[in-house]
Design an enzyme around this catalytic site. Structure first.
Site, mmCIF file in Angstrom:
data_model
loop_
_atom_site.group_PDB
_atom_site.id
_atom_site.type_symbol
_atom_site.label_atom_id
_atom_site.label_comp_id
_atom_site.label_asym_id
_atom_site.label_seq_id
_atom_site.Cartn_x
_atom_site.Cartn_y
_atom_site.Cartn_z
ATOM 1 N N HIS A 205 0.895 -1.279 -0.060
ATOM 2 C CA HIS A 205 -0.012 -0.029 0.063
ATOM 3 C C HIS A 205 0.714 1.320 -0.042
ATOM 4 O O HIS A 205 0.199 2.364 0.083
ATOM 5 C CB HIS A 205 -0.893 -0.044 1.277
HETATM 6 C C1 UD1 Z 1 -2.083 5.652 5.878
HETATM 7 C C2 UD1 Z 1 -0.792 6.039 6.620
HETATM 8 C C3 UD1 Z 1 0.211 4.844 6.465
HETATM 9 C C4 UD1 Z 1 -0.298 3.701 6.784
HETATM 10 C C5 UD1 Z 1 -1.765 3.258 6.237
HETATM 11 C C6 UD1 Z 1 -2.238 2.015 6.866
HETATM 12 C C7 UD1 Z 1 -0.480 8.414 6.284
HETATM 13 C C8 UD1 Z 1 0.275 9.494 5.687
HETATM 14 N N1 UD1 Z 1 -0.522 7.132 5.679
HETATM 15 O O1 UD1 Z 1 -2.010 5.286 4.683
HETATM 16 O O2 UD1 Z 1 1.455 5.309 6.909
HETATM 17 O O3 UD1 Z 1 0.800 2.562 6.732
HETATM 18 O O4 UD1 Z 1 -2.412 4.500 6.589
HETATM 19 O O5 UD1 Z 1 -3.493 1.485 6.528
HETATM 20 O O6 UD1 Z 1 -1.133 8.736 7.270
HETATM 21 N N2 UD1 Z 1 -9.006 4.618 1.739
HETATM 22 C C9 UD1 Z 1 -10.205 3.977 1.786
HETATM 23 N N3 UD1 Z 1 -11.050 3.434 3.033
HETATM 24 C C10 UD1 Z 1 -10.633 3.924 4.259
HETATM 25 C C11 UD1 Z 1 -9.186 5.059 4.138
HETATM 26 C C12 UD1 Z 1 -8.629 5.277 3.033
HETATM 27 O O7 UD1 Z 1 -10.828 3.827 0.700
HETATM 28 O O8 UD1 Z 1 -11.084 3.769 5.077
HETATM 29 C C13 UD1 Z 1 -8.558 5.275 0.529
HETATM 30 C C14 UD1 Z 1 -8.695 6.214 -0.126
HETATM 31 O O9 UD1 Z 1 -8.733 6.420 -1.306
HETATM 32 C C15 UD1 Z 1 -7.740 7.285 0.253
HETATM 33 C C16 UD1 Z 1 -6.555 6.374 0.362
HETATM 34 O O10 UD1 Z 1 -7.057 5.180 0.787
HETATM 35 O O11 UD1 Z 1 -7.646 8.355 -0.201
HETATM 36 C C17 UD1 Z 1 -5.319 6.793 1.194
HETATM 37 O O12 UD1 Z 1 -5.638 6.838 2.695
HETATM 38 P P1 UD1 Z 1 -4.961 7.669 3.652
HETATM 39 O O13 UD1 Z 1 -5.506 7.770 5.005
HETATM 40 O O14 UD1 Z 1 -4.511 8.941 3.027
HETATM 41 O O15 UD1 Z 1 -3.328 7.121 3.810
HETATM 42 P P2 UD1 Z 1 -3.192 5.393 3.636
HETATM 43 O O16 UD1 Z 1 -2.844 5.138 2.293
HETATM 44 O O17 UD1 Z 1 -4.310 4.648 4.160
#
Ligand code: UD1
Length: 358
Positions: A205
């Site tokens: 991821h």
């Molecule tokens: C975040 C953390 C990362 C951690 C990861 C674990 C930061 C910068 N990154 O990354 O360090 O390893 O969590 O999972 O904080 N999304 C969904 N559903 C959700 C959450 C996210 O679909 O419940 C999708 C969305 O498209 C979103 C993308 O994932 O834009 C990224 O989510 P985000 O919370 O920005 O960062 P992660 O990649 O999850």
């Protein structure tokens, strides 16, 4: 008056680190308050962990959700500032290195509320990782720094953090693994997912891997090679799903892509695996304690102790299949890492309680 620490969680890896600290704080009579920022919001990324880990229902869910780093961090900070002004916590406790961690630490520091950081001092020294920025900023403003390992303590000392603020306490995420270990059911999970007797687990991821089409394609090609010898299961994080699908991950023979799993199913799957391929931080630690070989598809790690302990190896995408063959031919046993013993949450809560008492 009872001290009222406010624990801030927001994203999946926060939940297993916070659960033992929140529980131990309550046992010590600290009346903890729990705020979920809503950075992660899908049931499989959030609620299922609250249910399985027995985390109390959050006092508040800020519902911040996804966005660019600036948009998400700004929304987190605005919502957390209102929350802290209302709640007037005695301390703010933050976990790990996600955007919610850094946002909460900055807001609390500016409101002159003492900040405690659980998992302080980890460094990849790679500022292209958003988590590294979050780690550095959070530690810079934290008043209490709870380090999981000696290398983390050394980084904090090198950065000039006063000795009295640094506490070597161990790894609270491993507390959760120790607590659940007897309840893991690798065979049940294997059967539920229709896997053969021997399997490998893959998680991907990191933006560095799944936002870059060339790298994602190289990773999928190497996984396809490995899958011809070992069945692979990929519980896939929503980030990067489209790009990995475009690179053929969903259509590769021998690779089963499934939705993100809850804690017990995921740890069961990992506990029975012959091998793990990942770019996660926490999984490098969990595989060390389980004694499962881990190939980390990254150029660096903020958790080098898992490499020196012997179970973890950093690999380039093109090396995955050959490194896997070497790992599968070797014998593995759990690593022993000082203070990764199931009692970090108790140690952290005891320090929070001592600092809170008049
Ligand atoms: C975040 C953390 C990362 C951690 C990861 C674990 C930061 C910068 N990154 O990354 O360090 O390893 O969590 O999972 O904080 N999304 C969904 N559903 C959700 C959450 C996210 O679909 O419940 C999708 C969305 O498209 C979103 C993308 O994932 O834009 C990224 O989510 P985000 O919370 O920005 O960062 P992660 O990649 O999850």
């Amino acid at each position: 008056m009872t001290a009222r620490p406010l624990h801030v969680v927001g994203a999946r890896p926060n939940f297993m680190k916070a659960a033992p600290v929140v529980a131990a704080s309550a046992r010590l009579g600290l009346d903890p308050m729990l705020v979920h920022t809503g950075q992660h919001y899908d049931r499989r990324m959030s609620e299922i962990f609250f249910d399985q880990l027995g985390l109390p229902e959050p006092d508040l869910n800020l519902g911040v959700g996804s966005g660019s780093h600036a948009t998400q961090t700004a929304a987190l900070m605005s919502a957390l500032e209102r929350t802290m002004l209302d709640a007037k916590p005695s301390q703010v406790v933050v976990y790990g290195d996600v955007n919610s961690t850094m946002a909460a630490a900055l807001v609390a520091a500016k409101l002159l509320v003492p900040v405690a950081h659980v998992e302080a001092g980890l460094r990849s020294f790679d500022r292209t990782m958003p988590e590294e920025i979050n780690r550095v900023v959070t530690d810079r403003v934290a008043d209490m720094l709870f380090a999981p390992s000696d290398d983390a303590v050394a980084h904090l000392r090198n950065e000039g953090v006063e000795e009295r603020r640094i506490h070597l306490v161990g790894n609270s995420m491993i507390d959760t693994l120790v607590r659940f270990r007897d309840r893991l059911d690798p065979n049940g999970t294997r059967r539920a997912l229709g896997l053969p007797d021997r399997w490998g687990v893959v998680t991907l991821h990191r933006p560095g891997n799944v936002d870059d089409p060339a790298r994602a394609t190289a990773i999928v090609a190497s996984l396809a090679q490995l899958a011809s010898r070992l069945a692979l299961v990929v519980p896939l994080h929503p980030r990067g799903r489209d790009l990995l699908a475009g690179a053929g991950l969903l259509d590769t023979p021998g690779i089963a892509v499934v939705d993100p799993l809850g804690y017990v199913d995921f740890m069961s799957l990992m506990a029975g695996a012959a091998l793990v391929v990942t770019d996660s931080g926490g999984i490098q630690e969990e595989t060390s304690i389980l004694g499962i070989p881990c190939l980390t598809v990254r150029p660096n790690t903020e958790r080098p102790i898992t490499v020196t302990a012997g179970t973890n190896r950093l690999v380039e995408p093109a090396e995955i299949a050959s490194a896997a063959a070497e790992a599968l031919a070797a014998a593995w046993s759990p690593a022993a890492i000082a203070l990764w013993d199931g009692a970090a949450g108790e140690r952290i809560a005891a320090i929070l309680a001592a600092i809170s008492s008049p």
